[in-house]
Design a protein around this motif. Sequence first.
Motif, PDB file in Angstrom:
ATOM      1  N   LEU A   1      43.499  42.476  38.165  1.00  0.00           N
ATOM      2  CA  LEU A   1      43.158  41.136  37.738  1.00  0.00           C
ATOM      3  C   LEU A   1      43.978  40.113  38.504  1.00  0.00           C
ATOM      4  O   LEU A   1      44.245  39.032  38.014  1.00  0.00           O
ATOM      5  CB  LEU A   1      43.397  40.990  36.227  1.00  0.00           C
ATOM      6  CG  LEU A   1      42.437  41.758  35.340  1.00  0.00           C
ATOM      7  CD1 LEU A   1      42.857  41.603  33.897  1.00  0.00           C
ATOM      8  CD2 LEU A   1      41.017  41.281  35.528  1.00  0.00           C
TER       9      LEU A   1
ATOM     10  N   ALA B   1      37.902  37.257  35.055  1.00  0.00           N
ATOM     11  CA  ALA B   1      37.505  37.696  36.389  1.00  0.00           C
ATOM     12  C   ALA B   1      36.081  38.224  36.366  1.00  0.00           C
ATOM     13  O   ALA B   1      35.551  38.607  35.317  1.00  0.00           O
ATOM     14  CB  ALA B   1      38.463  38.768  36.922  1.00  0.00           C
TER      15      ALA B   1
ATOM     16  N   THR C   1      43.776  36.320  32.284  1.00  0.00           N
ATOM     17  CA  THR C   1      42.815  36.017  33.348  1.00  0.00           C
ATOM     18  C   THR C   1      41.381  36.258  32.897  1.00  0.00           C
ATOM     19  O   THR C   1      41.111  37.082  32.018  1.00  0.00           O
ATOM     20  CB  THR C   1      43.067  36.894  34.592  1.00  0.00           C
ATOM     21  OG1 THR C   1      43.020  38.271  34.213  1.00  0.00           O
ATOM     22  CG2 THR C   1      44.407  36.596  35.217  1.00  0.00           C
TER      23      THR C   1
ATOM     24  N   GLU D   1      40.474  39.279  44.177  1.00  0.00           N
ATOM     25  CA  GLU D   1      40.283  39.840  42.841  1.00  0.00           C
ATOM     26  C   GLU D   1      39.234  39.097  42.035  1.00  0.00           C
ATOM     27  O   GLU D   1      38.935  39.473  40.909  1.00  0.00           O
ATOM     28  CB  GLU D   1      41.617  39.827  42.074  1.00  0.00           C
ATOM     29  CG  GLU D   1      42.745  40.568  42.762  1.00  0.00           C
ATOM     30  CD  GLU D   1      42.523  42.070  42.760  1.00  0.00           C
ATOM     31  OE1 GLU D   1      41.603  42.519  42.053  1.00  0.00           O
ATOM     32  OE2 GLU D   1      43.261  42.778  43.443  1.00  0.00           O
ATOM     33  N   ASN D   2      38.688  37.993  42.594  1.00  0.00           N
ATOM     34  CA  ASN D   2      37.634  37.216  41.933  1.00  0.00           C
ATOM     35  C   ASN D   2      38.068  36.683  40.572  1.00  0.00           C
ATOM     36  O   ASN D   2      37.293  36.684  39.614  1.00  0.00           O
ATOM     37  CB  ASN D   2      36.366  38.051  41.787  1.00  0.00           C
ATOM     38  CG  ASN D   2      35.777  38.436  43.132  1.00  0.00           C
ATOM     39  OD1 ASN D   2      35.714  37.612  44.036  1.00  0.00           O
ATOM     40  ND2 ASN D   2      35.366  39.693  43.258  1.00  0.00           N
ATOM     41  N   VAL D   3      39.314  36.215  40.506  1.00  0.00           N
ATOM     42  CA  VAL D   3      39.824  35.608  39.277  1.00  0.00           C
ATOM     43  C   VAL D   3      39.349  34.166  39.207  1.00  0.00           C
ATOM     44  O   VAL D   3      39.580  33.376  40.118  1.00  0.00           O
ATOM     45  CB  VAL D   3      41.358  35.679  39.220  1.00  0.00           C
ATOM     46  CG1 VAL D   3      41.881  34.879  38.037  1.00  0.00           C
ATOM     47  CG2 VAL D   3      41.806  37.126  39.109  1.00  0.00           C
TER      48      VAL D   3
ATOM     49  N   GLY E   1      35.294  32.465  40.871  1.00  0.00           N
ATOM     50  CA  GLY E   1      36.218  33.537  41.231  1.00  0.00           C
ATOM     51  C   GLY E   1      36.800  33.361  42.622  1.00  0.00           C
ATOM     52  O   GLY E   1      36.111  32.965  43.561  1.00  0.00           O
TER      53      GLY E   1
END
Length: 589
Positions: A54, A288, A286, A251-253, A247
């Motif tokens: 994450l 994500a 987070t 990690e596309n958070v 994102g």
Amino acid sequence: MDSKRLILATLLSALVLIGFDYFFPQAPAHQPSQQVTQTAASQSASASATGAGLAVAPRDSASAAPTDTTDGPDTRIAINAPSVQGSINLRGARLDDLVLKQYRETVKPDSPDVRVLSPVDTKRADFVDFGWRAATSDVPLALPNARTLWKASGTLLDVDHPLTLSWDNGQGLTFEVALGVDKDYMFTVTQRVHNATGQSVALYPYYRVNRGYTPEETGGMLVHEGPIAVIDDRLNEGSYKSVRNDGVPPENVAWSHQGTGGWAGITDKYWLMAIVPDQTASVVGTYAWQAAQGQYQVGFTATAPVQVGVGQSASTQAHVFAGAKEVRLLEQYEHDLHIPMFWKAVDFGWLSFLTRPVFFVLDWLNSHLGSFGMALLTFTVIVKVAFLPLTIKQMRMTWKTSRLKPQVDLIRARHKDDPVAMQQQIMMLYRKEKVSLFGGFLPLFIQAPVFWCLYKDLYVTIEMRHAPFVGWVKDLSAQDPTNIFNLFGLIPFEPTHILPVLTLGAWPILYGASMFIMQKISASSTSIDPAQQKVMMFIPLLFTFFMAHQPVGLVIYYCWSNVLTAIQQIIIMGRLKAADAKPQLVAKK
């Protein structure tokens, strides 16, 4: 108010009601989730990617996987607690199979139980996973992942029988997961690491909930559905769209916040999956989006790694909530586990300082009367008594205004060519007779928040979901199930399949009739010109069709309120007429 203004106000009201229905759509029937068996199909190969981080700790630098992480059939351990039933998947140590014993999908007796957790390979995947990540890539470590097959200390998880899962990575590290469950919906998850290697190990623990689909958001602007978190006493409500679009690689958070304790998860209208970390731990929460797996992930990772010395052990603990958002239960967890603002999982809205107290009054009445329907009727009486002084004042103003109408008409005729002088003379007359133009509207404005609170509570609180009343009403939070367009079920077809607006139940019709009668009583007590009477005849019809799409509990409240209002008008207006008819004594000079 003259007839033109009344007609304009009615048209504006109609536009407001149409907009209200547009922004606050009614929820369709909940679709039952796909059921799973005690021995589910094997997890897909792509599921292993859900071990991705994450973005709050380095990725694992795994060496060759031990022999017990190869793909194979799932092995499950049963969960059977007073409120929940399901199983734990030993493949990945996942909580991914859970139904609620006390809640059904619909009001039908044979309706299946509500499912809140489902495996990754189902159409509506909802599951909870947890684990560790290496703090450094200098020393390759085999860490448990989605393919790891754990060993269980028993064959059942219930309130009296906690369960411990264990796995040896073959490199000197032994991982354990101790699981417990209470009588409601809270799981306790304790992760331990035993270090029998020749050097110290640093690991980041993580916990998260996962959703493998994008649900239809049924609440419009009225209720929040999607990612939700409270960290450092600050509420954050995310949307599925923002999580997908905002994102940040790798990690596309889409959202993160560092703080101490708190909670985070994914909320539906009535259900919640949430992670509650140690309330003294420093964590990063987070949201994500894992596009490759089509999964939303919400959870926590520690900000500092856990140091496990040679020959030592270390542990970390969190709680997992997976169940119904019962208001008093959430507040109990908030008190017992010191979870900040856990009650905000129920979306009481910006006016929560009003909506929550109204709910507690209704819930208290329900506990004593045994029915939320009776609670609504009793609450209506309480509201009427509370606002009785304002109602009497309103009716006195209405009566005085009616008696002054002949004089007002005379002033209008005398100054028809001078509107300014006309208004000045009318205002002078009202001041002389102590008539307030706004006094009649004050009770309506003050009671508007009560309407909103009832609407909100009926819509968002699970306590009123499937709450029955007398007769055909089996769910106060849903619209009236009857329909005049198929003669209340005598004709075997569903009119809404032809045209969605073809729905008009018995209670909305009773509401319209009560509104019509109330207006007739008002008209008999005051002087209303023919144009206004035509408009007033249209208003009950308009509101009847509008209320047909609202929770039937709200319709019952307003129907009963109209009946009480009509009784009040008869009594109060009768006394005013009687007092006016008495001869007035004139003091001798």
